[in-house]
Design a protein around this motif. Sequence first.
Motif, PDB file in Angstrom:
ATOM      1  N   LEU A  14     -27.300  19.844  28.907  1.00 51.70           N
ATOM      2  CA  LEU A  14     -26.837  19.130  27.633  1.00 51.70           C
ATOM      3  C   LEU A  14     -25.301  19.562  27.184  1.00 51.70           C
ATOM      4  O   LEU A  14     -24.841  18.274  26.803  1.00 51.70           O
ATOM      5  CB  LEU A  14     -27.862  19.919  26.417  1.00 51.70           C
ATOM      6  CG  LEU A  14     -29.107  19.476  26.484  1.00 51.70           C
ATOM      7  CD1 LEU A  14     -29.966  20.342  25.356  1.00 51.70           C
ATOM      8  CD2 LEU A  14     -29.424  17.978  26.421  1.00 51.70           C
ATOM      9  N   VAL A  15     -24.798  20.652  27.615  1.00 52.22           N
ATOM     10  CA  VAL A  15     -23.338  20.665  27.128  1.00 52.22           C
ATOM     11  C   VAL A  15     -22.540  19.827  28.186  1.00 52.22           C
ATOM     12  O   VAL A  15     -21.763  19.105  27.825  1.00 52.22           O
ATOM     13  CB  VAL A  15     -22.850  22.173  27.511  1.00 52.22           C
ATOM     14  CG1 VAL A  15     -21.473  22.355  27.515  1.00 52.22           C
ATOM     15  CG2 VAL A  15     -23.655  22.848  26.270  1.00 52.22           C
TER      16      VAL A  15
ATOM     17  N   ASN B  26     -23.396  17.209  29.866  1.00 52.67           N
ATOM     18  CA  ASN B  26     -23.689  15.717  29.757  1.00 52.67           C
ATOM     19  C   ASN B  26     -22.886  14.988  28.606  1.00 52.67           C
ATOM     20  O   ASN B  26     -22.580  14.014  28.631  1.00 52.67           O
ATOM     21  CB  ASN B  26     -25.312  15.560  29.187  1.00 52.67           C
ATOM     22  CG  ASN B  26     -25.498  14.250  29.462  1.00 52.67           C
ATOM     23  OD1 ASN B  26     -25.249  13.375  30.584  1.00 52.67           O
ATOM     24  ND2 ASN B  26     -26.294  13.658  28.534  1.00 52.67           N
ATOM     25  N   GLN B  27     -22.196  15.854  27.813  1.00 50.55           N
ATOM     26  CA  GLN B  27     -21.529  15.348  26.674  1.00 50.55           C
ATOM     27  C   GLN B  27     -19.666  15.178  27.208  1.00 50.55           C
ATOM     28  O   GLN B  27     -19.003  14.897  26.628  1.00 50.55           O
ATOM     29  CB  GLN B  27     -21.363  16.570  25.633  1.00 50.55           C
ATOM     30  CG  GLN B  27     -22.622  16.940  24.941  1.00 50.55           C
ATOM     31  CD  GLN B  27     -23.122  15.720  24.585  1.00 50.55           C
ATOM     32  OE1 GLN B  27     -22.520  14.956  23.688  1.00 50.55           O
ATOM     33  NE2 GLN B  27     -24.555  15.518  24.691  1.00 50.55           N
ATOM     34  N   ARG B  28     -19.625  15.264  28.681  1.00 51.75           N
ATOM     35  CA  ARG B  28     -18.278  14.955  28.990  1.00 51.75           C
ATOM     36  C   ARG B  28     -17.180  15.997  28.545  1.00 51.75           C
ATOM     37  O   ARG B  28     -16.214  15.459  28.192  1.00 51.75           O
ATOM     38  CB  ARG B  28     -17.861  13.542  28.857  1.00 51.75           C
ATOM     39  CG  ARG B  28     -19.208  12.564  29.304  1.00 51.75           C
ATOM     40  CD  ARG B  28     -18.844  12.593  31.063  1.00 51.75           C
ATOM     41  NE  ARG B  28     -19.636  11.250  31.378  1.00 51.75           N
ATOM     42  CZ  ARG B  28     -20.868  11.488  31.757  1.00 51.75           C
ATOM     43  NH1 ARG B  28     -21.505  12.462  31.669  1.00 51.75           N
ATOM     44  NH2 ARG B  28     -21.571  10.400  32.328  1.00 51.75           N
ATOM     45  N   ILE B  29     -17.497  17.148  28.333  1.00 53.78           N
ATOM     46  CA  ILE B  29     -16.642  18.151  28.133  1.00 53.78           C
ATOM     47  C   ILE B  29     -15.562  18.195  29.119  1.00 53.78           C
ATOM     48  O   ILE B  29     -15.727  18.029  30.297  1.00 53.78           O
ATOM     49  CB  ILE B  29     -17.270  19.277  27.710  1.00 53.78           C
ATOM     50  CG1 ILE B  29     -17.765  20.187  28.866  1.00 53.78           C
ATOM     51  CG2 ILE B  29     -18.432  19.478  26.538  1.00 53.78           C
ATOM     52  CD1 ILE B  29     -18.303  21.577  28.661  1.00 53.78           C
TER      53      ILE B  29
ATOM     54  N   TYR C 117     -28.705   6.303  21.914  1.00 60.77           N
ATOM     55  CA  TYR C 117     -28.199   7.246  20.814  1.00 60.77           C
ATOM     56  C   TYR C 117     -27.466   6.353  19.922  1.00 60.77           C
ATOM     57  O   TYR C 117     -27.036   6.780  18.742  1.00 60.77           O
ATOM     58  CB  TYR C 117     -27.060   8.150  21.864  1.00 60.77           C
ATOM     59  CG  TYR C 117     -28.146   9.056  22.629  1.00 60.77           C
ATOM     60  CD1 TYR C 117     -28.720  10.173  22.112  1.00 60.77           C
ATOM     61  CD2 TYR C 117     -28.024   8.939  23.865  1.00 60.77           C
ATOM     62  CE1 TYR C 117     -29.591  11.154  22.949  1.00 60.77           C
ATOM     63  CE2 TYR C 117     -28.819   9.802  24.802  1.00 60.77           C
ATOM     64  CZ  TYR C 117     -29.530  10.797  24.375  1.00 60.77           C
ATOM     65  OH  TYR C 117     -30.315  11.452  25.099  1.00 60.77           O
TER      66      TYR C 117
ATOM     67  N   THR D 231     -28.386  14.940  14.895  1.00 58.36           N
ATOM     68  CA  THR D 231     -28.557  15.524  16.412  1.00 58.36           C
ATOM     69  C   THR D 231     -29.585  15.909  16.748  1.00 58.36           C
ATOM     70  O   THR D 231     -30.214  15.526  17.792  1.00 58.36           O
ATOM     71  CB  THR D 231     -27.235  16.501  16.674  1.00 58.36           C
ATOM     72  OG1 THR D 231     -26.117  16.137  16.241  1.00 58.36           O
ATOM     73  CG2 THR D 231     -27.321  16.924  18.143  1.00 58.36           C
TER      74      THR D 231
ATOM     75  N   THR E 167     -34.007  12.020  23.728  1.00 57.54           N
ATOM     76  CA  THR E 167     -33.600  13.127  24.667  1.00 57.54           C
ATOM     77  C   THR E 167     -35.118  13.519  25.387  1.00 57.54           C
ATOM     78  O   THR E 167     -35.373  13.508  26.721  1.00 57.54           O
ATOM     79  CB  THR E 167     -32.645  14.190  24.464  1.00 57.54           C
ATOM     80  OG1 THR E 167     -31.506  13.703  23.871  1.00 57.54           O
ATOM     81  CG2 THR E 167     -32.357  14.979  25.765  1.00 57.54           C
TER      82      THR E 167
END
Length: 309
Positions: free
Chosen positions: A107-108, A110-113, A204, A214, A222
Amino acid sequence: MSTALKSRLEAAGSALRERDVDGTTLLLAACFVPMLAFFVVVWVIPIVYALGMSLFASPVRSPEFVGLGNYAELLGNGAFWGFLWNSVVYAVATTGLSLVIGLGLALVINQRIRGGDALRTLMIFPYLLPTLVVIFMWKFILDPNIGILNQFLVDAGLIDKPIAFFSTLEFAMPAVVVTSVWKFASFAFFILLARLQAIDPDLYERARVEGATTWQAFRDITFPHLRGAILIILLVRGIWMFNKFDIIYLSTRGGPLQQTTTLPIRVYQLAFSEVNFGMATALAGVMFFLLAGVAVVYFRAFAPEKEVA
């Protein structure tokens, strides 16, 4: 076009379709026969042979037919239920923690961090490392004399003296679980990340426009898309860890005082330490029927093949 010509064209087309169907059927039959033979040789014969051995007291040296006697003796032994409990605890703990950690990291990332690509690459390394290397590494980390974890805990005042994690009754199973989770959490991570990246981003966007939080987006978008992947991970990884042998054997040999002796470890002990192949194959048979029953119940209850694509 005349009616007669149209009829002849339709008849010719029907004949071609029938020939195509016949050719496909022949091709499938030609592939099915060797596949069936391979399945029988590789799966059916070894399973039948092993189950047959479990009906004898000494199937290798002096076979004595005892029927279900090995199973009755095995199930009547209280130690069996302790080994079964250890197997269930190990499988549930490692599978559950691997799923939670893999899902969280997926999940982290996938946020494109920033740094997400590097972290995704690093996640594959624990899975690629040989089990023996992983055991050596974690034995070094948890060593009571030179282990960095014990040094940190003592310096921080969290413990009074170093702990021999792999050699104490309280910590042996948690130490084995942590080692296993570190190695295998990436399995769940990559499956769930791939599934997350297949979700349409427009879903989303619509949810945000409609004021969804969220948590609501995770619950309504999700999770429904991940549910099938999660169920498959639970089944495959659960069976895999229930049958896991190498990590436990290399780290604790099933000790201390059989605290980490699972059913696969016990099968090995019966077969090669006690040279009791009848009981060993009977225990392996019990494991086979247990897992087959779990798989049948699982597919009937959850039907993961019908989940959202």
